[in-house]
Design a protein around this motif. Structure first.
Motif, PDB file in Angstrom:
ATOM      1  N   LEU A  30       0.831  -1.197   0.000  1.00 12.03           N
ATOM      2  CA  LEU A  30       0.000   0.000   0.000  1.00 12.03           C
ATOM      3  C   LEU A  30       0.867   1.250   0.000  1.00 12.03           C
ATOM      4  O   LEU A  30       0.592   2.226  -0.699  1.00 12.03           O
ATOM      5  CB  LEU A  30      -0.909  -0.007   1.230  1.00 12.03           C
ATOM      6  N   ASP A  33       1.993   1.926  -3.255  1.00 16.45           N
ATOM      7  CA  ASP A  33       0.914   2.190  -4.196  1.00 16.45           C
ATOM      8  C   ASP A  33       0.695   1.036  -5.175  1.00 16.45           C
ATOM      9  O   ASP A  33       0.249   1.223  -6.287  1.00 16.45           O
ATOM     10  CB  ASP A  33       1.225   3.473  -4.968  1.00 16.45           C
ATOM     11  N   ASN A  36      -4.646  -0.719  -3.844  1.00  9.81           N
ATOM     12  CA  ASN A  36      -5.320   0.444  -3.296  1.00  9.81           C
ATOM     13  C   ASN A  36      -5.787   0.181  -1.879  1.00  9.81           C
ATOM     14  O   ASN A  36      -5.834  -0.962  -1.401  1.00  9.81           O
ATOM     15  CB  ASN A  36      -6.448   0.919  -4.216  1.00  9.81           C
ATOM     16  N   ALA A  37      -6.107   1.280  -1.217  1.00 16.13           N
ATOM     17  CA  ALA A  37      -6.389   1.207   0.211  1.00 16.13           C
ATOM     18  C   ALA A  37      -7.562   0.279   0.499  1.00 16.13           C
ATOM     19  O   ALA A  37      -7.561  -0.448   1.490  1.00 16.13           O
ATOM     20  CB  ALA A  37      -6.675   2.608   0.730  1.00 16.13           C
ATOM     21  N   PRO A  98     -10.028   1.997   5.188  1.00 13.60           N
ATOM     22  CA  PRO A  98      -9.412   2.570   3.990  1.00 13.60           C
ATOM     23  C   PRO A  98      -9.494   4.101   3.927  1.00 13.60           C
ATOM     24  O   PRO A  98      -8.649   4.738   3.312  1.00 13.60           O
ATOM     25  CB  PRO A  98     -10.206   1.945   2.840  1.00 13.60           C
ATOM     26  N   HIS A 102      -4.542   6.519   5.279  1.00 12.92           N
ATOM     27  CA  HIS A 102      -3.532   7.467   4.794  1.00 12.92           C
ATOM     28  C   HIS A 102      -3.479   8.733   5.627  1.00 12.92           C
ATOM     29  O   HIS A 102      -2.724   9.645   5.322  1.00 12.92           O
ATOM     30  CB  HIS A 102      -3.811   7.838   3.337  1.00 12.92           C
ATOM     31  N   ASN A 103      -4.328   8.823   6.624  1.00 12.69           N
ATOM     32  CA  ASN A 103      -4.350  10.042   7.423  1.00 12.69           C
ATOM     33  C   ASN A 103      -3.605   9.874   8.732  1.00 12.69           C
ATOM     34  O   ASN A 103      -3.548   8.780   9.293  1.00 12.69           O
ATOM     35  CB  ASN A 103      -5.791  10.443   7.726  1.00 12.69           C
ATOM     36  N   ARG A 104      -3.121  10.963   9.207  1.00 11.71           N
ATOM     37  CA  ARG A 104      -2.478  11.036  10.519  1.00 11.71           C
ATOM     38  C   ARG A 104      -1.426   9.955  10.720  1.00 11.71           C
ATOM     39  O   ARG A 104      -1.297   9.377  11.798  1.00 11.71           O
ATOM     40  CB  ARG A 104      -3.544  10.953  11.621  1.00 11.71           C
ATOM     41  N   GLY A 105      -0.721   9.632   9.689  1.00 16.09           N
ATOM     42  CA  GLY A 105       0.375   8.672   9.833  1.00 16.09           C
ATOM     43  C   GLY A 105      -0.058   7.290  10.279  1.00 16.09           C
ATOM     44  O   GLY A 105       0.714   6.547  10.866  1.00 16.09           O
TER      45      GLY A 105
ATOM     46  N   ALA B  38      -9.547  -0.404 -11.215  1.00 17.11           N
ATOM     47  CA  ALA B  38      -8.324  -0.830 -10.546  1.00 17.11           C
ATOM     48  C   ALA B  38      -7.133   0.069 -10.847  1.00 17.11           C
ATOM     49  O   ALA B  38      -6.578   0.644  -9.938  1.00 17.11           O
ATOM     50  CB  ALA B  38      -8.028  -2.275 -10.917  1.00 17.11           C
ATOM     51  N   ARG B 832      -3.794  15.281  -7.432  1.00 14.57           N
ATOM     52  CA  ARG B 832      -2.534  14.902  -6.813  1.00 14.57           C
ATOM     53  C   ARG B 832      -1.830  16.161  -6.339  1.00 14.57           C
ATOM     54  O   ARG B 832      -1.817  17.165  -7.038  1.00 14.57           O
ATOM     55  CB  ARG B 832      -1.645  14.151  -7.791  1.00 14.57           C
ATOM     56  N   HIS B 842       0.706  14.436   5.345  1.00 17.04           N
ATOM     57  CA  HIS B 842       0.300  13.272   6.130  1.00 17.04           C
ATOM     58  C   HIS B 842      -1.194  13.193   6.405  1.00 17.04           C
ATOM     59  O   HIS B 842      -1.691  12.129   6.721  1.00 17.04           O
ATOM     60  CB  HIS B 842       1.114  13.157   7.413  1.00 17.04           C
ATOM     61  N   THR B 843      -1.919  14.275   6.316  1.00 13.08           N
ATOM     62  CA  THR B 843      -3.350  14.187   6.567  1.00 13.08           C
ATOM     63  C   THR B 843      -4.098  15.083   5.588  1.00 13.08           C
ATOM     64  O   THR B 843      -3.666  16.199   5.318  1.00 13.08           O
ATOM     65  CB  THR B 843      -3.663  14.610   8.019  1.00 13.08           C
ATOM     66  N   PHE B 844      -5.198  14.578   5.092  1.00 12.95           N
ATOM     67  CA  PHE B 844      -5.988  15.343   4.131  1.00 12.95           C
ATOM     68  C   PHE B 844      -7.368  15.616   4.716  1.00 12.95           C
ATOM     69  O   PHE B 844      -7.935  14.783   5.408  1.00 12.95           O
ATOM     70  CB  PHE B 844      -6.157  14.549   2.834  1.00 12.95           C
ATOM     71  N   PHE B 849     -11.777  10.385  -1.369  1.00  9.42           N
ATOM     72  CA  PHE B 849     -11.173   9.162  -0.856  1.00  9.42           C
ATOM     73  C   PHE B 849      -9.691   9.219  -1.190  1.00  9.42           C
ATOM     74  O   PHE B 849      -9.317   9.447  -2.344  1.00  9.42           O
ATOM     75  CB  PHE B 849     -11.859   7.950  -1.504  1.00  9.42           C
ATOM     76  N   VAL B 850      -8.853   9.047  -0.183  1.00  9.67           N
ATOM     77  CA  VAL B 850      -7.410   9.079  -0.421  1.00  9.67           C
ATOM     78  C   VAL B 850      -7.006   7.726  -0.977  1.00  9.67           C
ATOM     79  O   VAL B 850      -7.029   6.727  -0.275  1.00  9.67           O
ATOM     80  CB  VAL B 850      -6.632   9.323   0.886  1.00  9.67           C
ATOM     81  N   ARG B 851      -6.662   7.696  -2.251  1.00 11.74           N
ATOM     82  CA  ARG B 851      -6.404   6.407  -2.863  1.00 11.74           C
ATOM     83  C   ARG B 851      -4.980   5.943  -2.634  1.00 11.74           C
ATOM     84  O   ARG B 851      -4.715   4.786  -2.414  1.00 11.74           O
ATOM     85  CB  ARG B 851      -6.720   6.449  -4.348  1.00 11.74           C
ATOM     86  N   SER B 852      -4.038   6.849  -2.744  1.00 14.57           N
ATOM     87  CA  SER B 852      -2.693   6.489  -2.312  1.00 14.57           C
ATOM     88  C   SER B 852      -2.110   7.712  -1.648  1.00 14.57           C
ATOM     89  O   SER B 852      -2.782   8.727  -1.527  1.00 14.57           O
ATOM     90  CB  SER B 852      -1.851   6.029  -3.494  1.00 14.57           C
ATOM     91  N   THR B 853      -0.874   7.614  -1.220  1.00 14.43           N
ATOM     92  CA  THR B 853      -0.351   8.623  -0.308  1.00 14.43           C
ATOM     93  C   THR B 853      -0.603  10.070  -0.725  1.00 14.43           C
ATOM     94  O   THR B 853      -0.824  10.912   0.126  1.00 14.43           O
ATOM     95  CB  THR B 853       1.151   8.420  -0.099  1.00 14.43           C
TER      96      THR B 853
END
Lengths: 139, 1175
Positions: A30, A33, A36-37, A98, A102-105, B38, B832, B842-844, B849-853
């Protein structure tokens, strides 16, 4: 008798080690990448309960067979597993969510947790191995 | 029209023949979905290969054909005749209404900046001044440091300084034996470029720019005069290359003639380009003689400095040239190029304090970081190099002044305690004693601070309306950030409605090959063929196509392309950016028709709105639309073209929902328009006698998902009660007795994960769910909101909605529906956010939806959506002086075009804590804190979040007073940049979302939280801290003119009852609602002339419109309100509140500086903070 207890613990511990490795691999997938989450979390959430059960069984087994030291060693981890499972908010999809991973580490802390567990299980593995051998020799 | 075919469970209509159905497209899509969901991560990235167009054989074609679109779109110099129009010329947003047409204000800004110069000159630390007066200079400073430039004697320095400020060229003051004399010369030479513009400016408006509060020292005055006389010459050099004096002169003399005579002398303009090009040419050899004599290591920088400069200043000309604009225009644009400098200052209208509120003036960090810069990156900042050595001397020079003119030391008393480590003392760092300053709120609206960059970059930087950072000076290390105790994050409004936006069509979208950053104004061109990424520092090739500039129709000027000249651009993406053909606009309405809903009567309003706006729905010929209604069963409507009337199909099996006819429920809007209109006319009356009270929302949503999943699109859900049947049913969780509890507020989080799962499924199929909740009772918004939160939808909530009993809510719904239906929309979007190496997100916050970092998946994007991102500093940023952030939003427009909107923001890096504080954007910080507090209250508890908010103030102020200012702890001191911080935090604590003690319904609270999460900054600030104006005595003084209308500008009042007088009338602007409060003994003239009532007693209780009366005061009031309304997308509802009416509590709860039963007054809050700090 004691040998049987430790053989079982050893097998259980092996399974837990594999599970930890699986967690680490999936989480790092993950991170990179590759998946997906959504699918990552649903994969991992499936294994939360088996892990919890597996570890609780060993802990209880140690209690029953009166191996105090090993029991106390396992107790914090088992408690943490249960606590984590109970404290999932009602709106979340499991320990791994999911929308939040990805939030707050969170991803990092999950990763860290999996690493620590791996280390712990490895330690236990050798301990069980040693105890098993000792028990077999004594027999 | 009620004769629909109703059936028990399901009718299969045999007439339908799939072949002629609309679903041909969906079935085409059918192939893709799996593919699509996907790997869509890649869709944003685009493939690595870039197809470069063969240039040789079809160049002519290529120029005219390929570039027709961009040229039309990019060129936007509508405002060239305006003096301060430089900003507009760049295709940016039109300046804030305050600035429109009010040139004097700009000049005032300039004047005040000048004055600031002197004021701060009196302080021992004058380097900030340099920064701020000319970005050119700050680099000079740095370059000086980097080369070990000896700090020079005061006398010499003084003259150079004045030189810089009033650029009459006086090289002779150079010491002859100076080891870097030659270089010195260069930079001085160059330094004329920037200040000169200033000069041309000031001399045009001498009267205004000169009166500075303190008389300049004699020598400077002299220079000033000198510069005035020599005005024309240097003003021309502004657009020329910096280092070649000869060129400049030639340029000047040559172009002067056409300036007067020949408005369309393109030949001359090209001449100038040639010159520019020559100087900006990449090879070291072609750089000017001065550069040649520089040391080797500086060569690169020197070259680039010229190239960057030339790329920045002649841009207006190039636009003009294309438009065929005249030379006079060009003159004005080049002359007015300094305008943006004073213009964006936070406080263009003269403020009581005669200091320029430029944010941060940093000297040391730049110089410090410079030598270790990676060579290419240096280039970006390199124009600064040209900016002029004088700066460093200036430092000492001013120091001397400080000693010589102690009388000038206006601020010294208040600055007495400043520690020496703060090498800076700009306005934003002026210490403010919070407990003693009674009027903390400025009388004019607070504008975003401008990052302390050099002029060229400042001009190119992204508009703060789209992109803001909480710290406009990024701290160098995480340790420094932690010390400052301030939140670091970005506030984004990426899809904002823009009036001017350069749209670029080209075959190759130039991006960095390693980090995929889009080319932007802050990259550096190493030579003509290579550019260096400003995020990862990789050196990339410039593709052949990029060498041609469609604006100037010239070749070999990649740095003048619109991508490199605008920080906000939109690309039309090629098929590389698609995973399937762009989807059509698809709208599905899911409507609650249970008894409750029919009773509330929203259907009439909705259908009416839809009928009115059916033609205005964004879309093309493929647009499709569908309707689903539900109570305890789900009703579908077959609208297939060819039917004589709409057919209703009822599915009563809500445990396993299926689509009765999969291909005629979503129909082409144009082909079935008549049927749709029939349905909309019939819907409000179809269920009038229903007795069904249950609501099967979950199954209806599942059906909607099935319906939408082949294409994706927008689902609008109208719900009026708790869902009580089928999947996703909810129980009432609110205990009304706990509404005003001060302890624990429970149930802020969702009760079930059903809606979250559904939202994620929808998001995967590019479907967004928008929720309209119109309920009179508790409906568990916290659970329902999940369906919109994670599918990138939006949430509207109308508590106690009733179409007749509550007309103001009905009007609100009507207005919001109009906006909702007609606003722009982007489908299948991803966003992106990239940032310079060393920073990480680190936070959104927001709906997505956060799909990847770093990839946010947005099924739909709308212009009213805002986002926030929290940042951390992973690696130290010591080797860079600038950081950049780039958001790229890839979406499918409603016309089926794949587009990418790119915003790039550039900020300086600083190493001292004082500079960090100087650059705080308090509004952005508050919005980010609000977002974090929402997260905190959901994950832990509300009281925790409230404590965190208070601690944010306590920590940052105590960190400030213990590190930067050495004043005693007994007084509460904040830097000027943070002076509103406590006020805003108090406002947040009294916000519906976070307040305790006051009775707040759970849904209201949750809705406020949702709004905090997804509103853009401008709207959110109004929600947190409304604006209060006194409107019974509007005067034309200070009024601005908008479209031939005079708009009065009453001063802002602080939100306290002490400002309300019984004799007055006040307007409160809360963003989505206006209140006019009329005092008991308000002037009868006002009541008669504006409200149209004979006296106070006869004002009706519920008044929502101002009558159009033909009186001066009515006209003024209405034009002011209209002006306020025009500044936002959503037209707010107006409430006239009489002093005695029960509705006044609504109004009074917004007076946040006052004490309430449950909360502090502002002053008490300050004392509380002070106590906490002293602890």
């Amino acid at each position: 008798m004691e040998a049987v207890v430790f053989v079982f613990s050893l097998l259980d511990c092996c399974a837990l080690i594999f599970l930890s490795v699986y967690f680490i691999i999936t989480l790092s997938d993950l991170e990179c990448d590759y998946i997906n989450a959504r699918s990552c979390c649903s994969k991992l959430n499936k294994w939360i309960i088996p892990e919890l059960i597996g570890h609780t069984i060993v802990t209880l087994l140690m209690l029953v067979s009166l191996h105090w030291f090993i029991f106390l060693l396992n107790l914090p981890v088992a408690t943490w597993n249960i606590y984590r499972f109970i404290m999932v908010p009602s709106g979340n999809m499991g320990v791994f969510d999911p929308t939040e991973i990805h939030n707050r580490g969170q991803l990092k802390s999950h990763m860290k947790e999996a690493m620590i567990k791996l280390g712990f299980h490895l330690l236990c593995f050798f301990m069980y191995l040693y105890s098993m051998i000792l028990a077999l020799i004594n027999d | 029209m009620c004769n629909f075919k109703l059936s028990g469970s399901l009718i299969k209509i045999s007439k339908r023949s799939p072949a002629q159905n609309q679903m041909q497209i969906p079935s085409g899509y059918g192939v893709y979905p799996q593919n699509y969901s996907a790997p869509s991560g890649h869709c944003f990235q685009g493939p690595g290969k870039m197809t470069s167009l063969p240039l040789d054989d079809q160049r002519g074609d290529y120029y005219s054909g390929l570039y027709t679109v961009p040229t039309q779109n990019v060129v936007t110099p509508k405002t060239t005749n305006q003096q301060p129009g430089a900003q507009q010329i760049y295709g940016r947003v039109p300046p804030a209404p305050h600035n429109v047409g009010s040139t004097p204000e700009y000049f005032q800004g300039a004047a005040s900046s000048a004055s600031h110069l002197y004021t701060s000159a009196s302080q021992p630390y004058s380097s900030p001044v340099n920064h701020y007066s000319g970005p050119a200079m700050y680099s000079a400073n740095s370059s000086a440091v980097s080369q070990g430039f000896p700090s020079t004697c005061g006398h010499y320095a003084v003259s150079t300084v004045s030189n810089a400020v009033y650029p009459s060229v006086s090289y002779p003051s150079l010491p002859a034996g100076e080891p870097y004399g030659q270089q010195m010369f260069t930079s001085q030479n160059a330094s004329t470029v920037r200040p000169v513009r200033d000069n041309s400016f000031s001399s045009q408006n001498t009267a205004l720019s000169h009166p500075s509060p303190l008389p300049p020292p004699p020598s400077q005055q002299y220079h000033q005069q000198q510069s005035l006389s020599g005005y024309s010459t240097p003003s021309w050099s502004a657009s020329g290359p910096p280092s070649t004096q000869d060129n400049l002169v030639r340029n000047h003399t040559g172009s002067l003639t056409p300036a007067n005579n020949n408005p369309t002398n393109t030949g001359m303009q090209y001449g100038e380009y040639v010159n520019n090009q020559a100087s900006s040419a990449p090879t070291p050899l072609s750089s000017t003689s001065d550069d040649e004599e520089e040391e080797e290591e500086d060569e690169e920088a020197g070259i680039d400095s010229s190239s960057t400069t030339s790329s920045a200043s002649p841009l207006p000309n190039s636009y003009d040239a294309l438009e065929g604009g005249g030379y006079p225009d060009m003159l004005s644009s080049s002359a007015s190029s300094p305008a943006p400098d004073p213009a964006p200052e936070p406080d263009p209208i003269p403020a009581p304090v005669p200091t320029a509120p430029q944010p941060s003036k940093v000297a040391k960090p730049f110089g410090y970081g410079y030598p270790t810069l990676q060579p290419g990156y240096q280039n970006t900042a390199a124009p600064l190099h040209s900016g002029g050595q004088p700066c460093s001397p200036a430092y000492s020079g001013f120091q001397q002044y400080a000693q010589q003119y102690p009388g000038m030391n206006q601020l010294s008393s208040s600055l007495g305690g400043l520690s020496l480590q703060s090498s800076v003392q700009p306005e934003s760092l002026r210490p403010v004693n919070l407990t003693q300053e009674r009027n903390i709120l400025p009388v004019t609206p607070i504008l975003a601070p401008i990052p302390n960059l050099n002029l060229d970059l400042k001009k190119l930087n992204c508009s703060p309306d789209s992109f803001r950072c909480t710290l406009t000076n990024i701290p160098q290390t995480q340790a420094l950030l932690t010390k400052a105790k301030l939140p670091l994050g970005l506030l984004l409004h990426p899809f904002r409605d823009l009036t001017q936006l350069p749209v670029i069509t080209s075959n190759t979208i130039v991006r960095c090959r390693s980090c995929r950053t889009y080319i932007n104004p802050f990259v550096s061109f190493i030579d003509q063929r290579r550019w260096k990424c400003n995020l990862c520092y990789r050196v990339n090739d410039v593709p052949e196509e990029f060498m041609y500039n469609p604006l100037t129709r010239s070749y070999g000027e990649p740095h003048k392309r619109p991508e490199v000249q605008n920080s906000t651009v939109e690309f039309i993406a090629s098929s590389d950016y698609m995973l399937r053909p762009p989807q059509p606009a698809v709208y599905l309405f899911v409507l609650d028709v249970s008894h409750n809903a029919v009773e509330a009567g929203y259907l009439t309003i909705l259908c009416q709105s839809l009928l009115e706006n059916l033609d205005k729905l964004p879309g093309d010929s493929r647009t499709r639309i569908g309707f689903v209604t539900f109570d305890s069963t789900i009703h579908f409507y077959n609208l297939q073209e060819g039917l004589s009337q709409p057919q209703m199909l009822i599915v009563s099996d809500i445990d396993d929902v299926f689509l009765p006819t999969p291909d005629s429920l979503l129909v082409n809007l144009h082909e079935s328009k008549e049927l749709i209109k029939d349905l909309l006319n019939a819907l409000p009356n179809m269920f009038t006698n229903t007795r069904e009270t249950h609501s099967a929302l979950g199954p209806a949503l599942q059906a909607a998902f099935k319906l939408m999943s082949p294409t994706g699109g927008r689902v609008s859900v109208f719900q009026t009660q708790l869902p009580s049947l089928g999947a996703g049913l909810l129980q009432s969780r609110e205990d009304p007795n706990q509404r005003s509890s001060t302890k624990v507020v429970q149930h802020l989080g969702p009760a079930t994960d059903f809606y979250k799962k559904l939202a994620l499924d929808c998001s995967g199929q590019q479907t967004a769910v928008d929720l309209f909740l119109l309920s009179s009772q508790y409906s568990d918004l916290s659970s329902l909101a999940c369906m919109s939160k994670y599918s990138a939808g939006c949430i509207y909530y109308y508590p106690s909605f009733h179409s007749t009993h509550n007309p103001s809510q009905a009007e609100k719904l009507q207005k919001e529906l109009k906006r909702y239906l007609t606003r722009k929309i982007g489908f299948e979007a991803v966003m992106r956010i990239r940032c310079t190496k060393g920073l990480s997100m680190h936070t959104f916050h927001g709906n997505f939806f956060v799909r990847s970092t770093d990839l946010l998946s947005l099924a739909n994007i709308n212009p009213d959506a805002g986002f926030a991102v929290q940042l951390s500093i992973e690696e130290s940023l010591t080797d860079t002086s600038l950081v950049c952030f780039q958001t790229a939003l890839l979406y499918t427009s409603s016309k089926g075009e794949r587009r990418i909107r790119v915003h790039t923001l550039c900020l300086p890096v600083v190493s001292s804590l004082a500079d960090v504080y100087a650059g705080v954007d308090v509004q952005a910080a508050i919005c980010l804190l609000a977002n974090m507090a929402v997260d905190r209250s959901i994950s832990t508890s509300l009281s925790d979040a409230r404590d965190a908010l208070v601690n944010a103030v306590v920590d940052s102020l105590s960190a400030y007073s213990s590190t930067v200012s050495n004043l005693q702890h007994s007084v509460l001191i904040a830097p000027s940049s943070l002076k509103l911080f406590p006020l805003y935090v108090l406002a947040l604590l009294k916000q519906k979302a976070f307040r305790t003690g006051t009775s707040t319904r759970l849904d209201d609270r949750v809705y406020a939280m949702c709004q905090i999460k997804c509103q853009p900054l401008v709207h959110l600030m109004k929600m947190i801290h409304p604006n209060l104006y006194r409107i019974d005595r509007l005067i034309d003084e200070g009024a601005i003119h908008v479209n031939d209308r005079v708009v009065p500008q009453p001063p802002l009042q602080k939100l306290s009852a002490e400002k309300l007088t019984r004799e007055g009338a006040f307007l409160m602007d809360c963003g989505c609602v206006f209140y006019i409060w009329v005092g008991k003994s308000c002037d009868n003239n006002f009541i008669e002339d504006v409200l149209g009532c004979p006296n106070f007693a006869s004002i009706p209780q519920k008044m929502t419109h101002l009558p159009e009366l033909d009186t001066l005061s009515s006209e003024r009031t209405r034009s002011f309100i209209t002006w306020l309304r025009d500044s936002r997308p959503l037209s707010p509802v107006l409430h006239v509140v009489k002093d005695e009416s029960p509705a006044k509590t609504e109004f009074f709860q917004h007076l946040i500086e006052d004490r309430t039963e449950a909360a502090f007054s502002y002053y008490e809050f300050l004392l509380h903070i002070q106590q906490q700090i002293c602890k």
